[in-house]
Design a protein around this motif. Structure first.
Motif, PDB file in Angstrom:
ATOM      1  N   GLY A  18       0.850  -1.164  -0.015  1.00 49.56           N
ATOM      2  CA  GLY A  18      -0.041  -0.176  -0.007  1.00 49.56           C
ATOM      3  C   GLY A  18       0.811   1.319   0.121  1.00 49.56           C
ATOM      4  O   GLY A  18       2.154   1.204  -0.121  1.00 49.56           O
ATOM      5  N   ILE A  19       0.102   2.398   0.126  1.00 51.80           N
ATOM      6  CA  ILE A  19       0.944   3.597  -0.002  1.00 51.80           C
ATOM      7  C   ILE A  19       0.593   4.439   1.619  1.00 51.80           C
ATOM      8  O   ILE A  19      -0.452   4.754   2.024  1.00 51.80           O
ATOM      9  CB  ILE A  19       0.334   4.513  -0.939  1.00 51.80           C
ATOM     10  CG1 ILE A  19       0.562   3.654  -2.152  1.00 51.80           C
ATOM     11  CG2 ILE A  19       0.891   5.919  -0.796  1.00 51.80           C
ATOM     12  CD1 ILE A  19       0.204   4.436  -3.504  1.00 51.80           C
ATOM     13  N   PHE A  20       1.892   4.670   2.218  1.00 48.42           N
ATOM     14  CA  PHE A  20       1.766   5.366   3.614  1.00 48.42           C
ATOM     15  C   PHE A  20       1.976   6.830   3.002  1.00 48.42           C
ATOM     16  O   PHE A  20       2.940   7.226   2.475  1.00 48.42           O
ATOM     17  CB  PHE A  20       2.983   4.628   4.278  1.00 48.42           C
ATOM     18  CG  PHE A  20       3.097   5.520   5.315  1.00 48.42           C
ATOM     19  CD1 PHE A  20       2.559   5.118   6.658  1.00 48.42           C
ATOM     20  CD2 PHE A  20       3.873   6.449   5.911  1.00 48.42           C
ATOM     21  CE1 PHE A  20       2.644   5.673   7.779  1.00 48.42           C
ATOM     22  CE2 PHE A  20       4.208   7.125   6.967  1.00 48.42           C
ATOM     23  CZ  PHE A  20       3.456   6.747   8.064  1.00 48.42           C
ATOM     24  N   SER A  21       1.096   7.465   3.519  1.00 50.53           N
ATOM     25  CA  SER A  21       1.104   9.356   3.368  1.00 50.53           C
ATOM     26  C   SER A  21       0.961  10.054   4.437  1.00 50.53           C
ATOM     27  O   SER A  21       0.121   9.503   5.576  1.00 50.53           O
ATOM     28  CB  SER A  21       0.383   9.404   2.040  1.00 50.53           C
ATOM     29  OG  SER A  21      -0.963   9.060   2.379  1.00 50.53           O
ATOM     30  N   GLY A  22       1.343  11.274   4.330  1.00 46.97           N
ATOM     31  CA  GLY A  22       1.159  12.392   5.593  1.00 46.97           C
ATOM     32  C   GLY A  22       2.193  13.113   5.478  1.00 46.97           C
ATOM     33  O   GLY A  22       2.830  13.266   4.429  1.00 46.97           O
TER      34      GLY A  22
END
Length: 144
Positions: A80-84
């Motif tokens: 998945g894609i970890f974002s912040g």
């Protein structure tokens, strides 16, 4: 859904949607081992929880967008894609701390968790550390 998938989903939720270090600690066995691109091998629940504490502090409102979720026996795998946004200090492996960059990150990664008796005993995290550092603006600029 099997036990491994349930534990992985609870971990993801406790790291992003509903940050909770106590829940994270409850999900790892005392003698769990984790492998990460930035810290290498981490032995024991306390060290793993400290790793996640630092990440939660560095990117406190992180999200995770699941692209693929699998379960094979006692192992759950997420891509998945970890974002912040990096709004907290970033702890470096050498012990130094960098101030927040205020930059947005979006990192594709894979998590693999092997579960026994409802606890993670082996955890592996894969992401492109150079991409992460580049998005934070922490890499030297290439000469023109």
């Amino acid at each position: 859904m099997g036990q491994a998938r349930e534990v992985m989903d609870r971990l993801t939720d406790a790291l992003t949607s509903h940050p909770d270090l106590k829940v994270i600690a409850e999900l790892y066995a005392d003698d769990a081992v984790a492998f990460t691109p930035d810290e290498g091998e981490i032995r024991g629940r306390d060290g793993i929880v400290e790793y996640w504490r630092q990440m939660a502090e560095a990117v406190p409102e992180a999200t995770f967008e699941t692209l693929h979720a699998y379960e094979a026996g006692d192992t759950a795998i997420d891509e998945g894609i970890f974002s912040g946004r990096n709004t907290g200090p970033l702890q470096l492996p050498n012990g130094e701390t960098l101030p927040p960059t205020q930059k947005e990150i979006r990192i594709r990664g894979v998590d693999i968790a092997t579960v026994a008796d409802g606890k993670i005993v082996d955890y592996r995290l894969y992401f492109d550390e150079m991409d992460f550092l580049g998005q934070l603006g922490l890499l030297p600029e290439e000469p023109a």
